[in-house]
Design a protein around this motif. Sequence first.
Motif, PDB file in Angstrom:
ATOM      1  N   GLY A  19       0.849  -1.116  -0.117  1.00  0.00           N
ATOM      2  CA  GLY A  19       0.129   0.047   0.033  1.00  0.00           C
ATOM      3  C   GLY A  19       1.001   1.142   0.083  1.00  0.00           C
ATOM      4  O   GLY A  19       0.446   2.105   0.668  1.00  0.00           O
ATOM      5  N   GLN A  20       1.998   1.141  -0.729  1.00  0.00           N
ATOM      6  CA  GLN A  20       2.904   2.372  -0.622  1.00  0.00           C
ATOM      7  C   GLN A  20       2.652   3.052  -1.625  1.00  0.00           C
ATOM      8  O   GLN A  20       2.440   2.414  -2.967  1.00  0.00           O
ATOM      9  CB  GLN A  20       4.337   1.938  -0.497  1.00  0.00           C
ATOM     10  N   THR A  21       3.279   4.235  -2.079  1.00  0.00           N
ATOM     11  CA  THR A  21       3.434   5.102  -3.288  1.00  0.00           C
ATOM     12  C   THR A  21       4.727   5.724  -3.619  1.00  0.00           C
ATOM     13  O   THR A  21       5.535   5.888  -2.592  1.00  0.00           O
ATOM     14  CB  THR A  21       2.338   6.182  -3.260  1.00  0.00           C
ATOM     15  N   VAL A  22       4.878   6.159  -4.779  1.00  0.00           N
ATOM     16  CA  VAL A  22       6.096   6.889  -4.972  1.00  0.00           C
ATOM     17  C   VAL A  22       6.026   7.603  -6.233  1.00  0.00           C
ATOM     18  O   VAL A  22       4.926   7.716  -6.864  1.00  0.00           O
ATOM     19  CB  VAL A  22       6.997   5.704  -5.711  1.00  0.00           C
ATOM     20  N   ALA A  23       6.740   8.898  -5.751  1.00  0.00           N
ATOM     21  CA  ALA A  23       6.876   9.835  -7.032  1.00  0.00           C
ATOM     22  C   ALA A  23       8.387  10.091  -7.402  1.00  0.00           C
ATOM     23  O   ALA A  23       9.082   9.743  -6.684  1.00  0.00           O
ATOM     24  CB  ALA A  23       6.329  11.215  -6.438  1.00  0.00           C
ATOM     25  N   VAL A  24       8.342  10.484  -8.618  1.00  0.00           N
ATOM     26  CA  VAL A  24       9.939  10.678  -9.138  1.00  0.00           C
ATOM     27  C   VAL A  24      10.261  11.776  -9.702  1.00  0.00           C
ATOM     28  O   VAL A  24       9.316  12.671 -10.249  1.00  0.00           O
ATOM     29  CB  VAL A  24       9.863   9.645 -10.592  1.00  0.00           C
ATOM     30  N   ALA A  25      11.551  12.319  -9.434  1.00  0.00           N
ATOM     31  CA  ALA A  25      12.187  13.483  -9.887  1.00  0.00           C
ATOM     32  C   ALA A  25      13.341  12.862 -10.606  1.00  0.00           C
ATOM     33  O   ALA A  25      14.320  12.574  -9.998  1.00  0.00           O
ATOM     34  CB  ALA A  25      12.502  14.496  -9.088  1.00  0.00           C
ATOM     35  N   GLU A  26      13.459  13.030 -12.228  1.00  0.00           N
ATOM     36  CA  GLU A  26      14.611  12.424 -12.751  1.00  0.00           C
ATOM     37  C   GLU A  26      15.049  13.374 -13.841  1.00  0.00           C
ATOM     38  O   GLU A  26      14.293  14.137 -14.125  1.00  0.00           O
ATOM     39  CB  GLU A  26      14.208  11.073 -13.261  1.00  0.00           C
ATOM     40  N   SER A  27      16.490  13.466 -14.108  1.00  0.00           N
ATOM     41  CA  SER A  27      17.021  14.045 -15.017  1.00  0.00           C
ATOM     42  C   SER A  27      17.757  13.343 -16.119  1.00  0.00           C
ATOM     43  O   SER A  27      16.906  13.075 -17.311  1.00  0.00           O
ATOM     44  CB  SER A  27      18.047  14.685 -14.229  1.00  0.00           C
ATOM     45  N   SER A  28      18.749  12.748 -15.991  1.00  0.00           N
ATOM     46  CA  SER A  28      19.269  12.299 -17.295  1.00  0.00           C
ATOM     47  C   SER A  28      19.158  10.903 -17.549  1.00  0.00           C
ATOM     48  O   SER A  28      19.448  10.496 -18.596  1.00  0.00           O
ATOM     49  CB  SER A  28      20.986  12.426 -16.963  1.00  0.00           C
ATOM     50  N   SER A  29      18.240  10.588 -16.848  1.00  0.00           N
ATOM     51  CA  SER A  29      17.578   9.360 -17.264  1.00  0.00           C
ATOM     52  C   SER A  29      16.138   9.472 -18.465  1.00  0.00           C
ATOM     53  O   SER A  29      15.625   8.536 -18.787  1.00  0.00           O
ATOM     54  CB  SER A  29      16.949   8.303 -15.926  1.00  0.00           C
ATOM     55  N   GLY A  30      15.801  10.740 -18.258  1.00  0.00           N
ATOM     56  CA  GLY A  30      14.928  11.316 -19.214  1.00  0.00           C
ATOM     57  C   GLY A  30      13.487  10.448 -19.307  1.00  0.00           C
ATOM     58  O   GLY A  30      12.816  10.826 -20.203  1.00  0.00           O
ATOM     59  N   GLY A  31      13.199  10.255 -18.072  1.00  0.00           N
ATOM     60  CA  GLY A  31      11.731   9.766 -17.892  1.00  0.00           C
ATOM     61  C   GLY A  31      11.641   8.242 -17.827  1.00  0.00           C
ATOM     62  O   GLY A  31      10.675   7.481 -17.854  1.00  0.00           O
TER      63      GLY A  31
END
Length: 159
Positions: A19-31
Amino acid sequence: MQDLDARAAELGERLKALGQTVAVAESSSGGLISAALLGVPGASKYYLGGAVVYTGKARMVLMDLPREAVAGMRSSSEPYALLLARTARERFGATWGLSETGAAGPTGNPYGDAAGHTCLAISGPVEMAITLETGESDRLANMTAFAAAALDLLKRAVG
């Protein structure tokens, strides 16, 4: 992407079960991190959102991190990656914030890091930041390696 898909499928099932969630902030992995996580059926149960913060302007607009917030902090560093992970977690109200910031290649970045350098961080019930050096200049291979390492870091944190 198959390798990323397999990692994300296992991770997605674990996040859903907990029941856990995640949010992502990425740069050079481009999405690629977000794409892998979103490729899992039922991703809406655990993936809250993300941003590709490839430039300073993107960081300000998408993450609401003004220059003052990062004053004296170098991009592509563990402290910066941790700030991005914390900010993603807080802004989305997620269990976990996951971030990546580096230099995919074929050349290094303006901060002196060689191609293949990235910093990854996780923020949540535990916090971790690591640096990865692939030693490669192949942009797509580095982007994929960065995304794989980010998924592995999240998997390690989730347990």
